[in-house]
Design a protein around this motif. Structure first.
Motif, mmCIF file in Angstrom:
data_model
loop_
_atom_site.group_PDB
_atom_site.id
_atom_site.type_symbol
_atom_site.label_atom_id
_atom_site.label_comp_id
_atom_site.label_asym_id
_atom_site.label_seq_id
_atom_site.Cartn_x
_atom_site.Cartn_y
_atom_site.Cartn_z
ATOM 1 N N ASN A 82 0.832 -1.218 0.000
ATOM 2 C CA ASN A 82 0.000 0.000 0.000
ATOM 3 C C ASN A 82 0.865 1.266 0.000
ATOM 4 N N SER A 83 0.229 2.343 -0.410
ATOM 5 C CA SER A 83 0.953 3.599 -0.652
ATOM 6 C C SER A 83 1.878 4.038 0.480
ATOM 7 N N PRO A 84 1.424 4.037 1.744
ATOM 8 C CA PRO A 84 2.346 4.547 2.774
ATOM 9 C C PRO A 84 3.668 3.782 2.813
ATOM 10 N N ARG A 171 0.958 14.726 2.057
ATOM 11 C CA ARG A 171 1.184 14.366 0.665
ATOM 12 C C ARG A 171 -0.063 13.865 -0.021
ATOM 13 N N ARG A 172 -1.000 13.320 0.764
ATOM 14 C CA ARG A 172 -2.290 13.042 0.148
ATOM 15 C C ARG A 172 -3.379 13.340 1.143
ATOM 16 N N ARG A 173 -4.545 13.583 0.598
ATOM 17 C CA ARG A 173 -5.652 13.967 1.444
ATOM 18 C C ARG A 173 -5.947 12.840 2.420
ATOM 19 N N GLY A 174 -6.097 13.157 3.678
ATOM 20 C CA GLY A 174 -6.448 12.146 4.663
ATOM 21 C C GLY A 174 -7.820 11.575 4.362
ATOM 22 N N THR A 279 -14.142 -0.208 10.407
ATOM 23 C CA THR A 279 -13.192 -0.608 9.367
ATOM 24 C C THR A 279 -12.349 0.597 8.987
ATOM 25 N N ASN A 280 -11.389 0.352 8.121
ATOM 26 C CA ASN A 280 -10.601 1.437 7.536
ATOM 27 C C ASN A 280 -11.477 2.181 6.509
ATOM 28 N N PRO A 281 -10.957 3.240 5.885
ATOM 29 C CA PRO A 281 -11.823 4.097 5.053
ATOM 30 C C PRO A 281 -12.577 3.398 3.920
ATOM 31 N N CYS A 282 -11.971 2.449 3.293
ATOM 32 C CA CYS A 282 -12.683 1.839 2.142
ATOM 33 C C CYS A 282 -13.342 0.519 2.506
ATOM 34 N N GLY A 283 -13.305 0.134 3.763
ATOM 35 C CA GLY A 283 -14.128 -0.979 4.245
ATOM 36 C C GLY A 283 -13.512 -2.357 4.172
ATOM 37 N N GLU A 284 -12.271 -2.472 3.641
ATOM 38 C CA GLU A 284 -11.745 -3.823 3.427
ATOM 39 C C GLU A 284 -11.064 -4.425 4.652
ATOM 40 N N VAL A 285 -10.906 -3.620 5.719
ATOM 41 C CA VAL A 285 -10.265 -4.184 6.908
ATOM 42 C C VAL A 285 -11.004 -3.821 8.190
ATOM 43 N N PRO A 427 -9.012 -1.420 -2.464
ATOM 44 C CA PRO A 427 -9.420 -0.795 -3.735
ATOM 45 C C PRO A 427 -8.249 -0.595 -4.690
ATOM 46 N N THR A 428 -7.049 -0.495 -4.168
ATOM 47 C CA THR A 428 -5.830 -0.300 -4.964
ATOM 48 C C THR A 428 -5.913 0.915 -5.896
ATOM 49 N N GLY A 429 -6.526 1.972 -5.364
ATOM 50 C CA GLY A 429 -6.738 3.181 -6.162
ATOM 51 C C GLY A 429 -5.472 3.671 -6.825
ATOM 52 N N THR A 430 -4.384 3.741 -6.082
ATOM 53 C CA THR A 430 -3.146 4.242 -6.663
ATOM 54 C C THR A 430 -2.242 3.114 -7.146
ATOM 55 N N ILE A 431 -2.116 2.063 -6.337
ATOM 56 C CA ILE A 431 -1.109 1.066 -6.727
ATOM 57 C C ILE A 431 -1.522 0.306 -7.997
ATOM 58 N N SER A 432 -2.819 0.245 -8.302
ATOM 59 C CA SER A 432 -3.195 -0.393 -9.569
ATOM 60 C C SER A 432 -2.769 0.478 -10.748
#
Ligand code: ADP
Length: 577
Positions: A82-84, A171-174, A279-285, A427-432
């Motif tokens: 993941n991005s971080p 560096r990115r929006r929280g 969960t985390n923001p996008c719900g997967e954890v 969601p892999t918004g950036t890494i995809s």
């Protein structure tokens, strides 16, 4: 390393211009003058080398060997963390996990202590999730002062404001997830808190619903609202009426989503530590308060070999990826001691997949087909088996996670686990984008579209479609223009089989989104990020159906997004016509 003349970064022939723009802006290291000073390959080496340092603590002189293996894996882009982790590893910024869930208790001390931690995590690019259900409702008594409480929604506003300020430096929006239990007296205020699409821009909202609530809505029974401070029922409302309001809001604005708390807790690996509420923001954890998760995703298309998946190579990548993510826990630092303690106690990681839609298209399996659902379920089953085996192998080497004996895993015939949770689909918004694949398990959004990134526009055409259409001699400027205009392959000039295999998100029945999510969820320890995309013309009843289908199918949560219902879409469909 080649520097571009305008200083926006380094050129990597494997990366798309959009990926390079994101990398140069946020991921690649900069020197004291603010100029990008590492290439993409050097970034991978930095991350691999830093993470592999964990190895030396278990066995002397192993770090270099693993650094080389991790680096090969990352450079191949078969797997990306993941991005971080990509942004921060080896740069002095200690936070590497993608997501955290933090406690919010019913006191100003807790609210502001957690706000401080949240700010530090957002500064590092991590996402945060919270249950606000423990806060007393609006207008409830504040005993010490005789004043009236302002309620959970007001404190969500406080968190949102703080996050927006941090954004200016970060560096990115929280991003955050606020969950409110469906029994909370302020639930209606919460459900409509984002009615104005400009409200709470840094938050996703999810209502934490129970099976009992869903059944009450079906049977049209009353639903109790309970003051968390006193534990008393304050009034009863219509379950169906509340669900209808949730559906109507979700139809209008995409929010709130639902979290199915009973499904989540049936799969809680550590029930002894308490129920999972957020969960985390996008719900997967789903996580307990103070826990975090290091996410990482396998780029499925990279494992294609002819018309099948190279399972040997995939299995190997899974093993190395699990080790990588477990190492991240040790080399990460945490802005509060309780976060470190929680991460080390359960060692939750989240290995997932991206590029599913590209893979299905390459294999000729239309996303909205039984064959595709079966294929995906089987693939996720294999990945999950390999990942669990890898975690067991690590436990044999390094010991089980400290809370193992009190977990649902114990006793496990194959030996203990290193990680209380191993798989999760992000969601892999950036890494995809970096991997050059479709996002997560989402269907193709469009065959051609404009990505709006960092204030610039990037036109993209689905490369496999272009290649196949070229091979069949139908790729003409006219077809290209038509596809750019409509985003779909639904044209008389495109043979039916190509049209089917490149079916896009809005062309399929919403039911298939749920089927696919449920198939992946079946073999995922944590949860699965998935947005059910609906056309602008979708009826309110379709959202209602999606929510019920997701609940019945055993999903842990559900989110809908109707085209055009929110302004800040990152992927924008081309205008029709
Ligand atoms: P990426 O591709 O950048 O690694 P994902 O889109 O897979 O990230 O999101 C994974 C998780 O990372 C999210 O569920 C969330 O917890 C966190 N996250 C995503 N975007 C942000 C953001 N802008 N700010 C903070 N956290 C984020």
């Amino acid at each position: 390393m080649v520097s571009t003349p305008n200083g926006t970064g380094t050129v990597d022939p494997e990366m798309s211009p959009a990926a390079m723009a994101v990398l140069a802006d946020r991921y690649l290291r900069r020197d004291d003058n603010g100029r990008v000073c590492e290439s993409v390959g050097q970034m991978m080496d930095r991350v691999a080398g830093f993470v592999a340092q964990a190895e030396d603590a278990y066995r002397a002189h192993e770090a270099d060997r693993w650094a080389a293996r991790f680096s090969r894996l990352l450079r191949s882009r078969e797997f990306l963390p993941n991005s971080p982790t990509l942004m921060n590893a080896g740069t002095g910024s200690p936070v590497l996990s993608g997501c955290f869930v933090l406690p919010i208790e019913d006191s100003l001390d807790s609210i502001f202590t957690t706000l401080r931690t949240t700010a530090l995590l957002h500064q590092a690019g991590a996402g945060t999730g919270f249950s606000f259900a423990h806060l007393r409702p609006r207008d409830d008594r504040v005993c010490s002062t005789g004043a009236r409480a302002s309620g959970p929604v007001s404190f969500i506003g406080l968190y949102d404001a703080a996050t927006q300020v941090i954004r200016l430096g970060g560096r990115r929006r929280g991003a955050s997830m606020a969950v409110l239990d469906v029994h909370h007296p302020d639930i209606r205020e919460f459900v409509t808190a984002k009615s104005d699409p400009a409200a709470l821009p840094t938050f996703n909202l999810s209502v934490g619903v129970t099976d009992e609530f869903m059944l009450a809505a079906v049977a049209d029974r009353p639903h109790p609202l309970i003051n968390p401070r006193t534990g008393r029922v304050v009034r009863e409302i219509s379950a169906r009426g509340l669900l209808e309001t949730i559906v109507a809001e979700a139809w209008r604005t995409g929010e709130p989503g639902l979290l199915f708390l009973d499904a989540i807790n049936r799969a809680n690996p550590l029930p002894a530590l308490g129920a999972l509420e957020a969960t985390n923001p996008c719900g997967e954890v789903p996580l307990a308060p103070n826990e975090s998760c290091n996410l990482g995703s396998l780029a499925l298309p990279r494992f294609l070999s002819g018309d099948r998946i190279d399972e040997q190579r995939l299995g190997r990548a899974v093993r190395v990826a699990v080790r990588f993510l477990d190492d991240v826990i040790d080399v990460a630092d945490y802005p509060a001691p309780e976060l470190a303690a929680a991460a080390h106690a359960t060692r939750k990681i989240g290995l997932g997949i991206m590029g599913l839609a590209d893979t299905l298209a390459a294999l000729g399996l239309p996303y909205d087909s039984e064959a595709a659902v079966r294929f995906t379920q089987r693939l996720m089953y294999r990945i999950s088996r390999w990942a669990h085996a890898a975690s067991r192998a690590l436990a044999a080497e390094r010991g089980a996670f400290p809370r193992y004996s009190g977990s649902v895993w114990a006793p496990l015939p194959g030996g203990p686990m290193r990680n209380a949770q191993v798989t999760s689909v992000a969601p892999t918004g950036t890494i995809s984008l970096l991997a050059g694949t479709s996002a997560g398990i989402e269907p193709l959004f469009a065959l051609a579209y404009t990505r709006h990134i960092l204030g610039r526009e990037f036109d993209q055409v689905e490369p496999l479609f272009e290649r196949l259409a070229t091979e069949r001699g139908i790729w003409t400027p006219a077809l290209a223009a038509e596809i750019a205009a409509t985003g779909t392959a639904d044209h008389p000039g495109v043979p039916a089989d190509l049209r089917r295999r490149f079916v896009t998100a809005l062309e399929m029945e919403p039911y298939w989104h749920i089927r696919m999510q449920a198939a992946v969820q079946r073999h995922t320890d944590a949860a699965v990020a998935k947005t059910v995309n609906l056309p602008e013309t979708a009826a309110v009843g379709q959202v209602h159906d999606v929510f019920h289908q997701a609940w019945r199918a055993g999903c842990k949560g559900t989110t809908v997004y109707r085209s055009g219902s929110r302004r800040d879409q990152v992927l924008r469909p081309p205008p029709p016509g």
